[in-house]
Write a protein that holds these residues in place. Structure first.
Motif, PDB file in Angstrom:
ATOM      1  N   ARG A  25       0.819  -1.215   0.000  1.00 55.50           N
ATOM      2  CA  ARG A  25       0.000   0.000   0.000  1.00 55.50           C
ATOM      3  C   ARG A  25       0.851   1.263   0.000  1.00 55.50           C
ATOM      4  NH1 ARG A  25      -2.712   0.573   5.400  1.00 55.50           N
ATOM      5  NH2 ARG A  25      -0.771   1.647   5.867  1.00 55.50           N
ATOM      6  N   GLY A  26       1.949   1.248   0.764  1.00 58.41           N
ATOM      7  CA  GLY A  26       2.805   2.426   0.880  1.00 58.41           C
ATOM      8  C   GLY A  26       4.250   2.090   0.571  1.00 58.41           C
ATOM      9  N   ASP A  27       5.112   3.090   0.640  1.00 58.66           N
ATOM     10  CA  ASP A  27       6.530   2.875   0.392  1.00 58.66           C
ATOM     11  C   ASP A  27       7.121   1.975   1.468  1.00 58.66           C
ATOM     12  OD1 ASP A  27       6.458   4.409  -1.865  1.00 58.66           O
ATOM     13  OD2 ASP A  27       7.110   6.249  -0.871  1.00 58.66           O
ATOM     14  N   VAL A  28       7.946   1.049   1.051  1.00 56.89           N
ATOM     15  CA  VAL A  28       8.483   0.029   1.942  1.00 56.89           C
ATOM     16  C   VAL A  28       9.921   0.311   2.345  1.00 56.89           C
ATOM     17  CG1 VAL A  28       9.121  -2.426   2.055  1.00 56.89           C
ATOM     18  CG2 VAL A  28       6.924  -1.748   1.084  1.00 56.89           C
ATOM     19  N   PRO A  32      -3.012   7.604  -7.471  1.00 56.17           N
ATOM     20  CA  PRO A  32      -3.058   8.794  -6.610  1.00 56.17           C
ATOM     21  C   PRO A  32      -3.760   8.541  -5.280  1.00 56.17           C
ATOM     22  CG  PRO A  32      -4.614   9.000  -8.430  1.00 56.17           C
ATOM     23  CD  PRO A  32      -3.774   7.806  -8.722  1.00 56.17           C
ATOM     24  N   PHE A  33      -4.599   7.517  -5.215  1.00 54.71           N
ATOM     25  CA  PHE A  33      -5.297   7.211  -3.961  1.00 54.71           C
ATOM     26  C   PHE A  33      -4.337   6.729  -2.879  1.00 54.71           C
ATOM     27  CE2 PHE A  33      -8.510   6.598  -7.280  1.00 54.71           C
ATOM     28  CZ  PHE A  33      -9.527   7.398  -6.792  1.00 54.71           C
ATOM     29  N   LEU A  34      -3.158   6.243  -3.265  1.00 50.52           N
ATOM     30  CA  LEU A  34      -2.199   5.726  -2.292  1.00 50.52           C
ATOM     31  C   LEU A  34      -1.165   6.764  -1.875  1.00 50.52           C
ATOM     32  CD1 LEU A  34      -1.507   2.189  -3.827  1.00 50.52           C
ATOM     33  CD2 LEU A  34      -3.179   2.831  -2.079  1.00 50.52           C
ATOM     34  N   ASP A  35      -1.213   7.943  -2.480  1.00 53.63           N
ATOM     35  CA  ASP A  35      -0.189   8.952  -2.205  1.00 53.63           C
ATOM     36  C   ASP A  35      -0.396   9.663  -0.875  1.00 53.63           C
ATOM     37  OD1 ASP A  35       1.106   8.383  -4.555  1.00 53.63           O
ATOM     38  OD2 ASP A  35       0.121   9.980  -5.700  1.00 53.63           O
ATOM     39  N   PHE A  36      -1.601   9.580  -0.341  1.00 51.52           N
ATOM     40  CA  PHE A  36      -1.909  10.311   0.887  1.00 51.52           C
ATOM     41  C   PHE A  36      -2.574   9.379   1.894  1.00 51.52           C
ATOM     42  CE2 PHE A  36      -2.165  13.235  -2.699  1.00 51.52           C
ATOM     43  CZ  PHE A  36      -1.228  14.193  -2.330  1.00 51.52           C
ATOM     44  N   LYS A  37      -2.190   9.517   3.137  1.00 48.46           N
ATOM     45  CA  LYS A  37      -2.749   8.664   4.183  1.00 48.46           C
ATOM     46  C   LYS A  37      -4.267   8.847   4.283  1.00 48.46           C
ATOM     47  CE  LYS A  37      -2.198   7.490   9.079  1.00 48.46           C
ATOM     48  NZ  LYS A  37      -1.448   7.764  10.330  1.00 48.46           N
ATOM     49  N   THR A  38      -4.732  10.065   4.046  1.00 45.52           N
ATOM     50  CA  THR A  38      -6.170  10.342   4.162  1.00 45.52           C
ATOM     51  C   THR A  38      -6.978   9.448   3.232  1.00 45.52           C
ATOM     52  OG1 THR A  38      -5.777  12.636   4.810  1.00 45.52           O
ATOM     53  CG2 THR A  38      -7.951  12.100   3.936  1.00 45.52           C
ATOM     54  N   GLU A  70      -6.944   1.718 -10.522  1.00 43.73           N
ATOM     55  CA  GLU A  70      -5.752   2.533 -10.773  1.00 43.73           C
ATOM     56  C   GLU A  70      -4.484   1.702 -10.634  1.00 43.73           C
ATOM     57  OE1 GLU A  70      -5.416   5.767 -11.719  1.00 43.73           O
ATOM     58  OE2 GLU A  70      -7.583   5.765 -12.042  1.00 43.73           O
ATOM     59  N   THR A  71      -4.437   0.839  -9.631  1.00 43.96           N
ATOM     60  CA  THR A  71      -3.259  -0.013  -9.444  1.00 43.96           C
ATOM     61  C   THR A  71      -3.125  -1.002 -10.586  1.00 43.96           C
ATOM     62  OG1 THR A  71      -3.263   0.154  -7.031  1.00 43.96           O
ATOM     63  CG2 THR A  71      -2.226  -1.787  -7.977  1.00 43.96           C
ATOM     64  N   GLN A 115       4.807  -0.375  -5.286  1.00 46.83           N
ATOM     65  CA  GLN A 115       4.554   0.589  -4.220  1.00 46.83           C
ATOM     66  C   GLN A 115       4.492   1.981  -4.843  1.00 46.83           C
ATOM     67  OE1 GLN A 115       7.995   0.489  -1.545  1.00 46.83           O
ATOM     68  NE2 GLN A 115       9.012   1.938  -2.871  1.00 46.83           N
ATOM     69  N   PRO A 116       4.029   3.004  -4.082  1.00 49.08           N
ATOM     70  CA  PRO A 116       3.865   4.334  -4.681  1.00 49.08           C
ATOM     71  C   PRO A 116       5.146   4.967  -5.198  1.00 49.08           C
ATOM     72  CG  PRO A 116       2.554   4.149  -2.700  1.00 49.08           C
ATOM     73  CD  PRO A 116       3.405   2.917  -2.758  1.00 49.08           C
ATOM     74  N   SER A 117       6.297   4.655  -4.593  1.00 48.02           N
ATOM     75  CA  SER A 117       7.557   5.261  -5.021  1.00 48.02           C
ATOM     76  C   SER A 117       8.664   4.234  -4.873  1.00 48.02           C
ATOM     77  CB  SER A 117       7.873   6.503  -4.181  1.00 48.02           C
ATOM     78  OG  SER A 117       9.148   7.017  -4.498  1.00 48.02           O
TER      79      SER A 117
END
Length: 497
Positions: free
Chosen positions: A112-115, A165-171, A196-197, A143-145
């Motif tokens: 989901r996020g950067d590892v 873009p949905f994974l770029d922000f915790k919100t 999107e993924t 991962q996002p980046s």
């Protein structure tokens, strides 16, 4: 009291499951490596997958994961648990003798996020899994980046930047996603973010044998990609996430009816993922017992671990002491955690409001990213510190005053590896064979918790006994040994092709 090793726990757990249901025969025949298909040759799209054949049954919860259907929400499976364990003792295998069935495998991990570089427990687990998967062939980490991994580990792990873009922000990645569960476990937001993924891979020249899902937010995309590539779907269950959501919503005083619906929907969503999966790896037997699975699912428990040897070397505590402006006479009590995670933030408030005032002669050191906004004359919040072994070396006692959370806490394993006396709550002991008075002091009221810290720092004899027992237990949780448990899981999945 006797402290049980990870081997003892796994053997006991296996025996427990045998009593619950008949155990499926584990396949022992291995495919000839020369018969494995060329990883660059795409499968015939008309070729049937054994998982597709199983889906000739009426619509179940698993059918809603990954589809674009608007109707229906998953219902909890009533399947009788069964299991196929790849290994009883995950430390027995030799990493230099890889099973031929898993050589040259192509494995896609969806995070989901950067590892990398890992800065919390979940990221540490995923990254160690990635490195182990690399022993089996080619691992792709989505991962996002990915710049940091690409620079330092290009030969070990290939990176796919998730164009989502949905994974770029915790919100949006967590809070909005959770909020949508209040409407339905099968909702438009999750379908949209998953799409999107999946679209990231439309132009990727790759082929996968296994798709490994590392978060509930990646479940729908993982299933769709597994179907598209005719790959096996493997879930890494880091937590029983529905329990964690329940605790977090209670903390925020969410109306009961909304909370119950969201928690129920998430539990159904998680169960649907397990129903759809070919294999599931739980991190503790406690989490596994909250779900059911079919008897043709490869199921294993592989505990969390610690970089035992690195922590055992001790780092440079004097440099850390100087960096943090500490003198030499303080009694130091350390708590490690990422404070953008609600359970750790709550624990930080407990330290500042309850423990620090009760122990004015003890210096409380709260180490981890996104330092909490707490105050106290004897509370320090330096944020992320590069030299974790050094931090642990200068501490007199380690604490885990968690009141909420699920799964095994990696901070606890780091404390054990450092040979630190530990004071914790029951929540901190989850998934670990800790014995009160032997390997830790377990207290669930803050008065008793503070008294336990005081008892440790004032008694060198008690400090030494707890530290020695902790070190012995911590050595059994070295990552390199525990990660061997993935080899039989992967071998079992690929032998089913």
């Amino acid at each position: 009291m006797t402290t049980h090793s990870p081997r003892d726990m796994t053997i006991h757990f296996t025996q427990h499951l045998r009593r619950l249901a008949p155990r499926r025969q584990i396949r022992t025949e291995q495919r000839d490596p020369d018969e494995r298909r060329d990883p660059n040759e795409r499968r015939d799209p008309n070729e049937q997958h054994d998982r597709t054949e199983r889906r000739e049954e009426p619509l179940s919860a698993s059918e809603t994961i990954g589809g674009d259907d608007e109707a229906g929400s998953p219902s909890t499976s009533t399947a009788v648990p069964g299991s196929a364990f790849g290994r009883v003792n995950p430390g027995d295998a030799s990493s230099s003798d890889i099973d031929p069935a898993v050589e040259d495998a192509n494995i896609l991990q969806l995070a989901r996020g950067d590892v990398y570089p890992p800065s919390n427990g979940g990221e540490v687990r995923i990254w160690n899994t990635s490195k182990k998967f690399a022993d089996f062939g080619t691992v792709w980490l989505s991962q996002p980046s990915g710049e940091a991994i690409q620079r330092e580990h290009e030969q070990e792990v290939r990176v796919v930047d998730t164009d989502n873009p949905f994974l770029d922000f915790k919100t949006s990645a967590i809070y909005v996603w959770n909020a949508m569960l209040g409407l339905s476990a099968d909702n438009g937001f999750d379908r949209l973010q998953s799409r999107e993924t999946v679209s990231t891979f439309s132009g990727l020249d790759a082929e996968f044998d296994i798709v490994c899902c590392e978060a509930p937010q990646m479940l729908r995309a993982s299933k769709r990609l597994a179907d598209e590539y005719d790959a096996k779907l493997l879930l890494n269950k880091h937590n029983a996430v529905f329990e964690l959501l329940d605790q977090q919503l209670e903390l925020r005083s969410v109306p009961g009816v909304v909370r119950r619906r969201a928690v129920r929907n998430l539990r159904q969503f998680e169960q649907a993922g397990i129903d759809a999966a070919d294999g599931v790896v739980f991190q503790s037997a406690d989490d596994l017992e909250r779900f059911t699975w079919s008897d043709d699912t490869v199921v294993s428990v592989i505990p969390n671990g610690t970089d035992f040897h690195s922590i055992d070397e001790g780092g440079n505590p004097e440099a850390v002491r100087e960096e943090l402006g500490l003198g030499g006479a303080e009694r130091i009590c350390v708590f490690v955690g990422a404070f953008d995670y609600d359970p750790n933030e709550v624990a930080a408030n407990v330290i500042a409001d309850e423990l620090a005032p009760a122990l004015p002669d003890v210096e409380f050191l709260l180490v981890g990213r996104d330092p909490p906004d707490v105050e106290g004359e004897n509370v320090r919040t330096p944020g992320f510190v590069e030299d974790l072994p050094g931090v642990l070396s200068l501490a007199d006692v380690a604490i885990c005053p968690l009141t909420m959370g699920s799964g095994t806490k990696l901070k606890m394993l780091d404390y054990l590896a450092a040979g630190l006396p530990i004071v914790t709550t029951d929540v901190g002991t989850q998934g670990l064979p800790l014995e009160d008075g032997e390997t830790a002091l377990v207290r669930n009221s803050w008065d008793e918790f503070a008294s336990a810290i005081e008892a440790v720092v004032e008694s060198e004899q008690r400090q030494a006994a707890l530290a020695a027992n902790a070190k012995r237990l911590g050595e059994e949780y070295a990552w390199e040994s525990l990660m061997e448990g993935y080899e039989p899981v992967v071998a079992e999945l690929l032998s089913e092709e």
